[in-house]
Design a protein around this motif. Structure first.
Motif, PDB file in Angstrom:
ATOM      1  N   GLN A 230     -61.742   3.575   2.100  1.00 57.58           N
ATOM      2  CA  GLN A 230     -60.422   2.949   2.077  1.00 57.58           C
ATOM      3  C   GLN A 230     -60.243   1.995   3.258  1.00 57.58           C
ATOM      4  O   GLN A 230     -59.702   0.889   3.101  1.00 57.58           O
ATOM      5  CB  GLN A 230     -59.319   4.010   2.108  1.00 57.58           C
ATOM      6  CG  GLN A 230     -57.909   3.411   2.020  1.00 57.58           C
ATOM      7  CD  GLN A 230     -56.818   4.417   2.372  1.00 57.58           C
ATOM      8  OE1 GLN A 230     -56.992   5.260   3.248  1.00 57.58           O
ATOM      9  NE2 GLN A 230     -55.690   4.331   1.684  1.00 57.58           N
ATOM     10  N   LEU A 231     -60.693   2.405   4.434  1.00 56.83           N
ATOM     11  CA  LEU A 231     -60.567   1.542   5.611  1.00 56.83           C
ATOM     12  C   LEU A 231     -61.334   0.237   5.430  1.00 56.83           C
ATOM     13  O   LEU A 231     -60.842  -0.838   5.782  1.00 56.83           O
ATOM     14  CB  LEU A 231     -61.067   2.275   6.860  1.00 56.83           C
ATOM     15  CG  LEU A 231     -60.138   3.343   7.435  1.00 56.83           C
ATOM     16  CD1 LEU A 231     -60.827   4.079   8.573  1.00 56.83           C
ATOM     17  CD2 LEU A 231     -58.831   2.722   7.925  1.00 56.83           C
ATOM     18  N   LYS A 232     -62.524   0.323   4.867  1.00 55.72           N
ATOM     19  CA  LYS A 232     -63.313  -0.889   4.620  1.00 55.72           C
ATOM     20  C   LYS A 232     -62.585  -1.803   3.631  1.00 55.72           C
ATOM     21  O   LYS A 232     -62.485  -3.022   3.842  1.00 55.72           O
ATOM     22  CB  LYS A 232     -64.705  -0.510   4.085  1.00 55.72           C
ATOM     23  CG  LYS A 232     -65.590  -1.715   3.827  1.00 55.72           C
ATOM     24  CD  LYS A 232     -66.995  -1.318   3.408  1.00 55.72           C
ATOM     25  CE  LYS A 232     -67.831  -2.567   3.124  1.00 55.72           C
ATOM     26  NZ  LYS A 232     -69.231  -2.244   2.777  1.00 55.72           N
ATOM     27  N   GLU A 233     -62.060  -1.225   2.568  1.00 52.25           N
ATOM     28  CA  GLU A 233     -61.340  -2.019   1.570  1.00 52.25           C
ATOM     29  C   GLU A 233     -60.090  -2.659   2.164  1.00 52.25           C
ATOM     30  O   GLU A 233     -59.767  -3.816   1.867  1.00 52.25           O
ATOM     31  CB  GLU A 233     -60.973  -1.133   0.373  1.00 52.25           C
ATOM     32  CG  GLU A 233     -62.177  -0.709  -0.457  1.00 52.25           C
ATOM     33  CD  GLU A 233     -61.848   0.372  -1.486  1.00 52.25           C
ATOM     34  OE1 GLU A 233     -60.724   0.946  -1.403  1.00 52.25           O
ATOM     35  OE2 GLU A 233     -62.701   0.643  -2.357  1.00 52.25           O
ATOM     36  N   LEU A 236     -60.832  -5.797   4.350  1.00 48.59           N
ATOM     37  CA  LEU A 236     -61.068  -6.992   3.538  1.00 48.59           C
ATOM     38  C   LEU A 236     -59.766  -7.493   2.917  1.00 48.59           C
ATOM     39  O   LEU A 236     -59.511  -8.695   2.869  1.00 48.59           O
ATOM     40  CB  LEU A 236     -62.107  -6.683   2.455  1.00 48.59           C
ATOM     41  CG  LEU A 236     -63.510  -6.337   2.988  1.00 48.59           C
ATOM     42  CD1 LEU A 236     -64.402  -5.825   1.865  1.00 48.59           C
ATOM     43  CD2 LEU A 236     -64.153  -7.561   3.653  1.00 48.59           C
ATOM     44  N   GLU A 237     -58.944  -6.566   2.495  1.00 44.10           N
ATOM     45  CA  GLU A 237     -57.650  -6.914   1.889  1.00 44.10           C
ATOM     46  C   GLU A 237     -56.753  -7.627   2.898  1.00 44.10           C
ATOM     47  O   GLU A 237     -56.025  -8.570   2.549  1.00 44.10           O
ATOM     48  CB  GLU A 237     -56.966  -5.631   1.389  1.00 44.10           C
ATOM     49  CG  GLU A 237     -55.633  -5.826   0.697  1.00 44.10           C
ATOM     50  CD  GLU A 237     -54.990  -4.485   0.353  1.00 44.10           C
ATOM     51  OE1 GLU A 237     -53.778  -4.330   0.579  1.00 44.10           O
ATOM     52  OE2 GLU A 237     -55.710  -3.583  -0.143  1.00 44.10           O
ATOM     53  N   THR A 242     -65.705 -10.065   7.124  1.00 38.03           N
ATOM     54  CA  THR A 242     -66.598  -9.031   6.588  1.00 38.03           C
ATOM     55  C   THR A 242     -66.160  -7.695   7.160  1.00 38.03           C
ATOM     56  O   THR A 242     -65.487  -7.645   8.197  1.00 38.03           O
ATOM     57  CB  THR A 242     -68.082  -9.296   6.945  1.00 38.03           C
ATOM     58  OG1 THR A 242     -68.927  -8.404   6.207  1.00 38.03           O
ATOM     59  CG2 THR A 242     -68.351  -9.094   8.420  1.00 38.03           C
ATOM     60  N   ALA A 243     -66.512  -6.615   6.490  1.00 39.47           N
ATOM     61  CA  ALA A 243     -66.204  -5.277   6.983  1.00 39.47           C
ATOM     62  C   ALA A 243     -67.364  -4.359   6.640  1.00 39.47           C
ATOM     63  O   ALA A 243     -67.935  -4.449   5.547  1.00 39.47           O
ATOM     64  CB  ALA A 243     -64.915  -4.748   6.356  1.00 39.47           C
ATOM     65  N   MET A 244     -67.724  -3.483   7.584  1.00 40.30           N
ATOM     66  CA  MET A 244     -68.870  -2.611   7.373  1.00 40.30           C
ATOM     67  C   MET A 244     -68.763  -1.391   8.274  1.00 40.30           C
ATOM     68  O   MET A 244     -68.120  -1.426   9.324  1.00 40.30           O
ATOM     69  CB  MET A 244     -70.173  -3.365   7.676  1.00 40.30           C
ATOM     70  CG  MET A 244     -71.427  -2.681   7.185  1.00 40.30           C
ATOM     71  SD  MET A 244     -72.915  -3.677   7.488  1.00 40.30           S
ATOM     72  CE  MET A 244     -73.183  -3.334   9.232  1.00 40.30           C
ATOM     73  N   ARG A 264     -53.573  -9.592  12.459  1.00 42.72           N
ATOM     74  CA  ARG A 264     -52.999  -9.110  11.202  1.00 42.72           C
ATOM     75  C   ARG A 264     -53.789  -7.909  10.670  1.00 42.72           C
ATOM     76  O   ARG A 264     -53.210  -6.921  10.199  1.00 42.72           O
ATOM     77  CB  ARG A 264     -52.976 -10.238  10.171  1.00 42.72           C
ATOM     78  CG  ARG A 264     -52.216  -9.893   8.896  1.00 42.72           C
ATOM     79  CD  ARG A 264     -51.909 -11.123   8.051  1.00 42.72           C
ATOM     80  NE  ARG A 264     -53.093 -11.648   7.390  1.00 42.72           N
ATOM     81  CZ  ARG A 264     -53.557 -12.876   7.549  1.00 42.72           C
ATOM     82  NH1 ARG A 264     -52.962 -13.707   8.384  1.00 42.72           N
ATOM     83  NH2 ARG A 264     -54.622 -13.293   6.890  1.00 42.72           N
ATOM     84  N   VAL A 265     -55.114  -7.990  10.745  1.00 37.27           N
ATOM     85  CA  VAL A 265     -55.961  -6.871  10.313  1.00 37.27           C
ATOM     86  C   VAL A 265     -55.694  -5.654  11.185  1.00 37.27           C
ATOM     87  O   VAL A 265     -55.516  -4.534  10.687  1.00 37.27           O
ATOM     88  CB  VAL A 265     -57.462  -7.264  10.371  1.00 37.27           C
ATOM     89  CG1 VAL A 265     -58.348  -6.054  10.071  1.00 37.27           C
ATOM     90  CG2 VAL A 265     -57.762  -8.390   9.390  1.00 37.27           C
ATOM     91  N   TYR A 266     -55.634  -5.868  12.500  1.00 34.71           N
ATOM     92  CA  TYR A 266     -55.367  -4.786  13.455  1.00 34.71           C
ATOM     93  C   TYR A 266     -54.032  -4.103  13.151  1.00 34.71           C
ATOM     94  O   TYR A 266     -53.952  -2.874  13.031  1.00 34.71           O
ATOM     95  CB  TYR A 266     -55.378  -5.354  14.873  1.00 34.71           C
ATOM     96  CG  TYR A 266     -54.938  -4.384  15.941  1.00 34.71           C
ATOM     97  CD1 TYR A 266     -55.835  -3.461  16.487  1.00 34.71           C
ATOM     98  CD2 TYR A 266     -53.624  -4.394  16.416  1.00 34.71           C
ATOM     99  CE1 TYR A 266     -55.426  -2.576  17.476  1.00 34.71           C
ATOM    100  CE2 TYR A 266     -53.216  -3.505  17.403  1.00 34.71           C
ATOM    101  CZ  TYR A 266     -54.121  -2.600  17.924  1.00 34.71           C
ATOM    102  OH  TYR A 266     -53.708  -1.721  18.899  1.00 34.71           O
ATOM    103  N   ASN A 267     -52.983  -4.894  13.017  1.00 33.69           N
ATOM    104  CA  ASN A 267     -51.651  -4.332  12.758  1.00 33.69           C
ATOM    105  C   ASN A 267     -51.587  -3.619  11.411  1.00 33.69           C
ATOM    106  O   ASN A 267     -50.960  -2.567  11.275  1.00 33.69           O
ATOM    107  CB  ASN A 267     -50.592  -5.440  12.805  1.00 33.69           C
ATOM    108  CG  ASN A 267     -50.358  -5.954  14.217  1.00 33.69           C
ATOM    109  OD1 ASN A 267     -50.589  -5.244  15.184  1.00 33.69           O
ATOM    110  ND2 ASN A 267     -49.922  -7.195  14.339  1.00 33.69           N
ATOM    111  N   GLY A 268     -52.263  -4.187  10.400  1.00 32.08           N
ATOM    112  CA  GLY A 268     -52.271  -3.572   9.074  1.00 32.08           C
ATOM    113  C   GLY A 268     -52.952  -2.217   9.063  1.00 32.08           C
ATOM    114  O   GLY A 268     -52.502  -1.279   8.394  1.00 32.08           O
TER     115      GLY A 268
END
Length: 285
Positions: A230-233, A236-237, A242-244, A264-268
């Protein structure tokens, strides 16, 4: 005499397992880079012939099970050192996270004691010695960006990582590296293109690096742990390039070129995971 030294974490940009060796280890090809998330160690020489660990954390062993202790003991016994050392650690790297925190602490211990005990060993000599206590320590000694082969102890330095942001999320679960390797089915998985990754690093092509990321251990860990998947998805969302998963997990990382998108990724991710970090590739400059 005292010395302060940083021990930075690492992420795997690419992790491939080729086959199981006759000695029981796996033959690997890993492209790794150090990141600006570090433990801080203080080494203090003692007149008494003992190794004392001051870890201030109940989940970190303060005896021979700890790689810092093993690193100090290795040098003491090898070079017949009669001085002791107190090693204090300010822990910032998550434990059992796939970020080589313990290995980096051991590498920092070896580097520090090499100076304090005036052993004058080269990095190559320290790396060769370190193979006796852990495969990732050699990379942590060199730092930067590198290809690791063999069982992870043979290091080929590469150009530094291009400028970018890295967001890490470490779920509350723990993952056993030994069990992940045990469940690998090497003939049933897609292997990452290590040569493509090396070419992208050589040309400082961040987009190419993002496109070449791959980790065969994900085939085991993601299948067993919905939280990691879920965290990887989500990364990306939220806009990651990239995420791995790093190492055997459970930490997942995102590479992002732009600060605003990284934020934005961090806060999300903060809504899905307590341990979230936003860092840069490591630089000693």
């Amino acid at each position: 005499m005292k010395m302060n030294i940083k021990a930075p974490a690492k992420i795997n940009l690419s992790l491939d397992v080729l086959h199981k060796r006759d000695d029981g280890y796996h033959e690997v090809e890993m492209v790794m880079t150090t990141i600006d998330l570090s433990d801080r160690l203080q080494l203090e020489l003692l007149p008494t012939n003992e190794i004392i660990l001051d870890v201030k954390a109940h989940f970190i062993p303060d005896d021979r099970r700890n790689l810092m202790y093993q690193a100090a003991l290795l040098l003491k016994e090898k070079f017949q050192i009669n001085e002791g050392v107190r090693i204090s650690i300010d822990k910032h790297i998550p434990v059992s996270a796939g970020l080589a925190g313990g290995s980096s602490d051991a590498a920092a211990t070896l580097k520090g004691l090499n100076q304090l005990w005036r052993l004058n060993l080269s990095l190559a000599e320290l790396a060769e010695l370190s193979a006796a206590i852990g495969s990732d320590i050699a990379f942590c000694l060199y730092g930067g960006t590198a290809l690791a082969t063999g069982r992870g102890e043979i290091i080929h330095p590469l150009k530094k990582m291009p400028s970018c942001w890295i967001v890490l999320a470490k779920p509350t679960i723990s993952v056993s590296t030994q069990s992940v390797y045990k469940e690998l089915r090497l003939n049933q998985m897609k292997h990452p293109d290590t040569q493509r990754m090396l070419a992208a690093i050589e040309t400082s092509d961040l987009q190419g690096i993002c496109q070449a990321t791959g980790n065969v251990l994900e085939t085991v860990t993601l299948e067993k742990n919905a939280q990691v998947k879920q965290l990887k998805e989500k990364m990306l969302e939220f806009g990651a390039d990239t995420a791995m998963m790093s190492g055997s997990g459970p930490t997942v990382f995102a590479i992002i070129k732009q600060y605003s998108r990284a934020k934005r990724v961090y806060n999300g991710l903060k809504g899905f995971c307590e341990e979230v970090y936003m860092v840069r590739p490591w630089s000693e400059e």
